[in-house]
Structures are given as C-alpha cells and as structure tokens.
Design a protein around this motif. Structure first.
Motif, PDB file in Angstrom:
ATOM      1  N   ALA A  90       0.847  -1.195   0.000  1.00  0.00           N
ATOM      2  CA  ALA A  90       0.000   0.000   0.000  1.00  0.00           C
ATOM      3  C   ALA A  90       0.883   1.246   0.000  1.00  0.00           C
ATOM      4  O   ALA A  90       2.081   1.184   0.278  1.00  0.00           O
ATOM      5  CB  ALA A  90      -0.934   0.008   1.216  1.00  0.00           C
ATOM      6  N   VAL A  91       0.255   2.372  -0.314  1.00  0.00           N
ATOM      7  CA  VAL A  91       0.934   3.666  -0.331  1.00  0.00           C
ATOM      8  C   VAL A  91       0.181   4.601   0.601  1.00  0.00           C
ATOM      9  O   VAL A  91      -1.057   4.627   0.617  1.00  0.00           O
ATOM     10  CB  VAL A  91       0.978   4.261  -1.752  1.00  0.00           C
ATOM     11  N   SER A  92       0.923   5.379   1.384  1.00  0.00           N
ATOM     12  CA  SER A  92       0.319   6.319   2.320  1.00  0.00           C
ATOM     13  C   SER A  92       1.025   7.658   2.207  1.00  0.00           C
ATOM     14  O   SER A  92       2.005   7.800   1.479  1.00  0.00           O
ATOM     15  CB  SER A  92       0.418   5.774   3.751  1.00  0.00           C
ATOM     16  N   ALA A  93       0.521   8.660   2.932  1.00  0.00           N
ATOM     17  CA  ALA A  93       1.087  10.006   2.872  1.00  0.00           C
ATOM     18  C   ALA A  93       1.245  10.564   4.278  1.00  0.00           C
ATOM     19  O   ALA A  93       0.499  10.200   5.192  1.00  0.00           O
ATOM     20  CB  ALA A  93       0.183  10.936   2.063  1.00  0.00           C
ATOM     21  N   VAL A  94       2.204  11.452   4.438  1.00  0.00           N
ATOM     22  CA  VAL A  94       2.335  12.179   5.694  1.00  0.00           C
ATOM     23  C   VAL A  94       1.077  13.023   5.873  1.00  0.00           C
ATOM     24  O   VAL A  94       0.749  13.851   5.011  1.00  0.00           O
ATOM     25  CB  VAL A  94       3.577  13.079   5.682  1.00  0.00           C
ATOM     26  N   ALA A 165      -6.194  -3.564  12.843  1.00  0.00           N
ATOM     27  CA  ALA A 165      -6.013  -2.171  12.471  1.00  0.00           C
ATOM     28  C   ALA A 165      -6.153  -1.970  10.970  1.00  0.00           C
ATOM     29  O   ALA A 165      -6.425  -0.869  10.515  1.00  0.00           O
ATOM     30  CB  ALA A 165      -4.637  -1.683  12.927  1.00  0.00           C
ATOM     31  N   GLY A 166      -5.956  -3.029  10.208  1.00  0.00           N
ATOM     32  CA  GLY A 166      -6.072  -2.923   8.764  1.00  0.00           C
ATOM     33  C   GLY A 166      -4.901  -2.207   8.124  1.00  0.00           C
ATOM     34  O   GLY A 166      -5.015  -1.684   7.017  1.00  0.00           O
ATOM     35  N   LEU A 167      -3.737  -2.163   8.792  1.00  0.00           N
ATOM     36  CA  LEU A 167      -2.564  -1.481   8.256  1.00  0.00           C
ATOM     37  C   LEU A 167      -1.745  -2.463   7.415  1.00  0.00           C
ATOM     38  O   LEU A 167      -1.398  -3.540   7.877  1.00  0.00           O
ATOM     39  CB  LEU A 167      -1.707  -0.915   9.388  1.00  0.00           C
ATOM     40  N   SER A 168      -1.439  -2.061   6.188  1.00  0.00           N
ATOM     41  CA  SER A 168      -0.707  -2.933   5.277  1.00  0.00           C
ATOM     42  C   SER A 168       0.789  -2.705   5.393  1.00  0.00           C
ATOM     43  O   SER A 168       1.246  -1.616   5.709  1.00  0.00           O
ATOM     44  CB  SER A 168      -1.142  -2.668   3.830  1.00  0.00           C
ATOM     45  N   GLN A 169       1.542  -3.733   5.122  1.00  0.00           N
ATOM     46  CA  GLN A 169       2.986  -3.603   5.033  1.00  0.00           C
ATOM     47  C   GLN A 169       3.536  -4.653   4.082  1.00  0.00           C
ATOM     48  O   GLN A 169       2.904  -5.687   3.890  1.00  0.00           O
ATOM     49  CB  GLN A 169       3.639  -3.715   6.411  1.00  0.00           C
ATOM     50  N   PRO A 170       4.660  -4.405   3.446  1.00  0.00           N
ATOM     51  CA  PRO A 170       5.454  -3.181   3.473  1.00  0.00           C
ATOM     52  C   PRO A 170       4.668  -1.978   2.925  1.00  0.00           C
ATOM     53  O   PRO A 170       3.902  -2.114   1.987  1.00  0.00           O
ATOM     54  CB  PRO A 170       6.649  -3.489   2.572  1.00  0.00           C
TER      55      PRO A 170
END
Length: 206
Positions: A90-94, A165-170
């Motif tokens: 996934a891609v995220s932003a500040v 939490a549903g947070l993807s990684q890397p």
C-alpha cells in the motif's frame, strides 16, 4: 488567452499538463539510504533530486500555488523509481493537521501519494492521523525538528492487532520535501506502534 507558463521554468506549456517536456526530463528518480530512516544495507528511500531549480519551484507550486495537476507528473516520476523488490502492499502520505488542511483545502502529500499508488497499481491507505498541530518544520532547525514532532502522529487503529487495524505492510510513505528526515522518522515510529514494521519512503526533493 495566453498559454499557462510552466511552473518549473516559465516557458509556455502548450498542450502539456503540469510541466513542460524539458522540465519533465529533469525528473530522474534515484534510490538512497538514510541513516535516520533505516539501518538496512538496501536503500529505503526514492527521491527525485535536490531542492533546487525545477524541483524546488515545482514542489512550491504544488504546495502553495494550487497547481494540483503537478501531482500527477511528479507522482508518476516518483513511481518510476520504486523497485519491485520492495514488494509494497500500500501507499500512504504524511498527514496534515485537520485545521491546516481546511485552510489549504487539500493535502499535497496525499495528492502525490494517490498518484504514486495509481501508477504502481496499489491501494492508497490512510495509515496515520495528525494528532496535533505543529510548528512548520521549515521554521526550525536541528534538534528542534525532532522535538516538534513528538506525539504528532498516531497510527489509525493503534492499539489493535495488525490485522484488526487494517494497516498494510510493506508500506510506502510519501512526502514532498525532506530536510533532516525528522518528519518521516516520526511517521515511522508511529506506524511501528501500530504494528507496521517495514516502511519505505518516497519524496520529491531533499
């Protein structure tokens, strides 16, 4: 009606969107290591270049000039530098504080991140929230930048298991300008508390 000038050099844009052809040629992504972000041997950071000339003007016009079409050009250039070996999910932003985002009407880092995600065929994920407003990092120096960001971010779903939490990684974290790396480090630390242990980074300029 006169053609709109290129934000990078001032030349008439003609049919191009965002930047003229000559300025687009200046967008050359490269991989780097940064000790504040990762101690790994492999690079964890993709960057378009130093904060000067075309990139400096383009980053400023995206952030303060309201030229949102620049996000597509710059985001596509960043995406070209992301290696397959990172195996991103996934891609995220500040994130920007809600009050500041209401004033500016958009988060430029999020625009970039969404374009990068689209180019890579990955989902965009809001993995962090800004928990308090901070002094602009550009107005601070040295150790003050680190202190300014203490407790400024938290992972969405923090306190839950990673799957809950549903947070993807890397995960790829995107921002516009990196100076010391303090902002990205604060994001990394907040993500780690939320269970994300592998983070890569993409920025326009340094």
């Amino acid at each position: 009606m006169l053609p709109r000038p290129c934000p990078g050099c001032g030349a008439a844009l003609g049919r191009e969107s965002g930047l003229c052809r000559a300025c687009r040629a200046e967008l050359r992504p490269r991989l780097e290591r940064h000790s504040m972000l990762s101690n790994a041997v492999t690079p964890h950071l993709v960057i378009l270049g130093e904060h000067r000339a075309v990139l400096r003007r383009a980053a400023r016009e995206l952030k303060y000039g309201g030229h949102r079409d620049l996000a597509q050009v710059l985001g596509a250039a960043l995406a070209r530098g992301v290696p397959d070996e990172w195996h991103l999910k996934a891609v995220s932003a500040v994130p920007m504080h809600a009050g500041r985002q209401r004033q500016r009407r958009f988060n430029h880092a999020e625009l970039l991140a969404r374009c990068v995600a689209s180019e890579l065929g990955l989902p965009y994920q809001e993995s962090l929230r800004r928990t308090r407003a901070t002094t602009q990092q550009a107005k601070l120096s040295g150790q003050a930048r680190l202190g300014n960001l203490i407790g400024a971010f938290s992972a969405r779903g923090q306190g839950l298991s990673l799957s809950g939490a549903g947070l993807s990684q890397p995960l790829l974290m995107v921002d516009d300008v990196m100076t010391t790396g303090a902002t990205l480090r604060a994001c990394r630390d907040a993500l780690a508390e939320g269970g994300v242990t592998e983070v890569f980074y993409a920025v326009l300029t340094r």
